[in-house]
Design a protein around this motif. Structure first.
Motif, PDB file in Angstrom:
ATOM      1  N   UNK A   6       0.856  -1.185   0.000  1.00 50.48           N
ATOM      2  CA  UNK A   6       0.000   0.000   0.000  1.00 50.48           C
ATOM      3  C   UNK A   6       0.886   1.226   0.000  1.00 50.48           C
ATOM      4  N   UNK A   7       0.519   2.211  -0.784  1.00 52.95           N
ATOM      5  CA  UNK A   7       1.319   3.427  -0.813  1.00 52.95           C
ATOM      6  C   UNK A   7       0.942   4.346   0.349  1.00 52.95           C
ATOM      7  N   UNK A   8       1.761   5.348   0.566  1.00 61.07           N
ATOM      8  CA  UNK A   8       1.589   6.255   1.698  1.00 61.07           C
ATOM      9  C   UNK A   8       0.256   6.994   1.609  1.00 61.07           C
ATOM     10  N   UNK A   9      -0.167   7.381   0.406  1.00 69.06           N
ATOM     11  CA  UNK A   9      -1.433   8.105   0.260  1.00 69.06           C
ATOM     12  C   UNK A   9      -2.607   7.261   0.757  1.00 69.06           C
ATOM     13  N   UNK A  10      -2.612   5.968   0.431  1.00 64.96           N
ATOM     14  CA  UNK A  10      -3.700   5.104   0.867  1.00 64.96           C
ATOM     15  C   UNK A  10      -3.643   4.881   2.379  1.00 64.96           C
ATOM     16  N   UNK A  11      -2.445   4.728   2.920  1.00 71.80           N
ATOM     17  CA  UNK A  11      -2.301   4.547   4.371  1.00 71.80           C
ATOM     18  C   UNK A  11      -2.805   5.790   5.100  1.00 71.80           C
ATOM     19  N   UNK A  12      -2.446   6.972   4.594  1.00 68.50           N
ATOM     20  CA  UNK A  12      -2.899   8.210   5.235  1.00 68.50           C
ATOM     21  C   UNK A  12      -4.409   8.344   5.159  1.00 68.50           C
ATOM     22  N   UNK A  13      -5.001   7.983   4.024  1.00 61.81           N
ATOM     23  CA  UNK A  13      -6.457   8.048   3.896  1.00 61.81           C
ATOM     24  C   UNK A  13      -7.114   7.096   4.897  1.00 61.81           C
ATOM     25  N   UNK A  14      -6.611   5.874   4.969  1.00 65.85           N
ATOM     26  CA  UNK A  14      -7.168   4.900   5.921  1.00 65.85           C
ATOM     27  C   UNK A  14      -7.057   5.416   7.356  1.00 65.85           C
ATOM     28  N   UNK A  15      -5.924   6.020   7.681  1.00 69.34           N
ATOM     29  CA  UNK A  15      -5.731   6.532   9.042  1.00 69.34           C
ATOM     30  C   UNK A  15      -6.615   7.744   9.320  1.00 69.34           C
ATOM     31  N   UNK A  16      -6.836   8.586   8.313  1.00 71.89           N
ATOM     32  CA  UNK A  16      -7.738   9.726   8.499  1.00 71.89           C
ATOM     33  C   UNK A  16      -9.162   9.239   8.756  1.00 71.89           C
ATOM     34  N   UNK A  17      -9.583   8.209   8.035  1.00 68.41           N
ATOM     35  CA  UNK A  17     -10.911   7.645   8.267  1.00 68.41           C
ATOM     36  C   UNK A  17     -10.992   6.992   9.644  1.00 68.41           C
ATOM     37  N   UNK A  18      -9.887   6.395  10.079  1.00 65.76           N
ATOM     38  CA  UNK A  18      -9.836   5.827  11.428  1.00 65.76           C
ATOM     39  C   UNK A  18      -9.942   6.933  12.480  1.00 65.76           C
ATOM     40  N   UNK A  19      -9.284   8.069  12.234  1.00 68.67           N
ATOM     41  CA  UNK A  19      -9.395   9.210  13.152  1.00 68.67           C
ATOM     42  C   UNK A  19     -10.840   9.713  13.217  1.00 68.67           C
ATOM     43  N   UNK A  20     -11.520   9.733  12.057  1.00 69.98           N
ATOM     44  CA  UNK A  20     -12.915  10.163  12.039  1.00 69.98           C
ATOM     45  C   UNK A  20     -13.784   9.192  12.836  1.00 69.98           C
ATOM     46  N   UNK A  56     -13.496  16.079  -0.029  1.00 69.00           N
ATOM     47  CA  UNK A  56     -12.639  15.743  -1.171  1.00 69.00           C
ATOM     48  C   UNK A  56     -11.606  14.685  -0.789  1.00 69.00           C
ATOM     49  N   UNK A  57     -11.091  14.762   0.429  1.00 65.40           N
ATOM     50  CA  UNK A  57     -10.140  13.749   0.902  1.00 65.40           C
ATOM     51  C   UNK A  57     -10.824  12.393   0.967  1.00 65.40           C
ATOM     52  N   UNK A  58     -12.034  12.364   1.561  1.00 73.06           N
ATOM     53  CA  UNK A  58     -12.768  11.099   1.666  1.00 73.06           C
ATOM     54  C   UNK A  58     -13.124  10.546   0.290  1.00 73.06           C
ATOM     55  N   UNK A  59     -13.447  11.425  -0.641  1.00 74.00           N
ATOM     56  CA  UNK A  59     -13.820  11.006  -1.991  1.00 74.00           C
ATOM     57  C   UNK A  59     -12.632  10.696  -2.874  1.00 74.00           C
ATOM     58  N   UNK A  60     -11.432  10.785  -2.326  1.00 73.22           N
ATOM     59  CA  UNK A  60     -10.183  10.462  -3.016  1.00 73.22           C
ATOM     60  C   UNK A  60      -9.844  11.404  -4.163  1.00 73.22           C
ATOM     61  N   UNK A  61     -10.470  12.574  -4.191  1.00 76.65           N
ATOM     62  CA  UNK A  61     -10.075  13.549  -5.212  1.00 76.65           C
ATOM     63  C   UNK A  61      -8.922  14.421  -4.708  1.00 76.65           C
ATOM     64  N   UNK A  62      -8.629  14.345  -3.425  1.00 81.42           N
ATOM     65  CA  UNK A  62      -7.458  15.016  -2.834  1.00 81.42           C
ATOM     66  C   UNK A  62      -6.711  14.014  -1.984  1.00 81.42           C
ATOM     67  N   UNK A  63      -5.399  14.187  -1.933  1.00 82.05           N
ATOM     68  CA  UNK A  63      -4.582  13.323  -1.084  1.00 82.05           C
ATOM     69  C   UNK A  63      -4.102  14.109   0.123  1.00 82.05           C
TER      70      UNK A  63
END
Length: 185
Positions: A6-20, A56-63
């Motif tokens: 998994x790349x860093x962008x996907x890990x960060x997205x997963x962790x942001x959703x975990x924070x939410x 936009x972050x959740x929708x993956x249009x922004x990293x």
């Protein structure tokens, strides 16, 4: 990208959703859809970003970039680098699968900086960036030292035959196979 990596962008997205999810659990016991919309706005405010940016972050249009990841960590009271490490349910499955290091994604901050810099330049001036990058890479490949000629080929008084420059030939074939970019209207 190879499976399991998994790349860093996907890990960060997963962790942001975990924070939410942590934010939702700490705020409301049984959230419904209307409550979640309000919580997303409050979560974005807590992270000091606009609600539309969070969407936009959740929708993956922004990293989530380097600075924003560090901002998330500070504001959610996580240790530095937490956003770059896998957490949550997917971690156990990823830990069991043997991973080979990815070769095509940036591995550290320096590599991410260079890739970001090149992408920014390319997005602003695609034709100029393409031409200059191809020229630069051509110079680097053409300037690479050729392997030394075998000792048996060298005879006193006779110059060695010039070695065939495979990299220059490869570079020429690569350039001819690339179509020019179309200009934006």
């Amino acid at each position: 990208m190879t499976p399991g990596v998994r790349d860093v962008a996907q890990i960060r997205l997963d962790n942001a959703l975990l924070l939410f999810e942590e934010f939702v659990q700490a705020t409301v016991k049984h959230p419904d859809a209307a409550t979640l919309r309000g919580l997303e706005r409050r979560f974005a405010e807590r992270l000091q970003i606009q609600p539309s940016y969070w969407s936009q972050i959740k929708g993956r249009s922004r990293q989530i970039g380097e600075r924003l990841a560090r901002q998330f960590e500070v504001l959610c009271h996580k240790p530095p680098g937490w956003m770059d490490q896998p957490h949550g349910a997917g971690v156990a499955a990823a830990a069991q699968a043997p991973e080979e290091p990815p070769h095509n994604i940036p591995q550290d901050d320096d590599e991410r900086f260079i890739v970001g810099l090149v992408l920014t330049y390319y997005r602003r001036h695609p034709q100029r960036a393409r031409t200059r990058l191809l020229d630069l890479l051509g110079e680097v490949l053409a300037a690479s030292p050729s392997p030394p000629a075998p000792l048996a080929a060298k005879t006193p008084g006779k110059p060695a035959a010039p070695a065939r420059d495979d990299t220059a030939d490869l570079w020429a074939r690569t350039q001819t196979g690339v179509a020019p970019l179309k200009r934006k209207p």
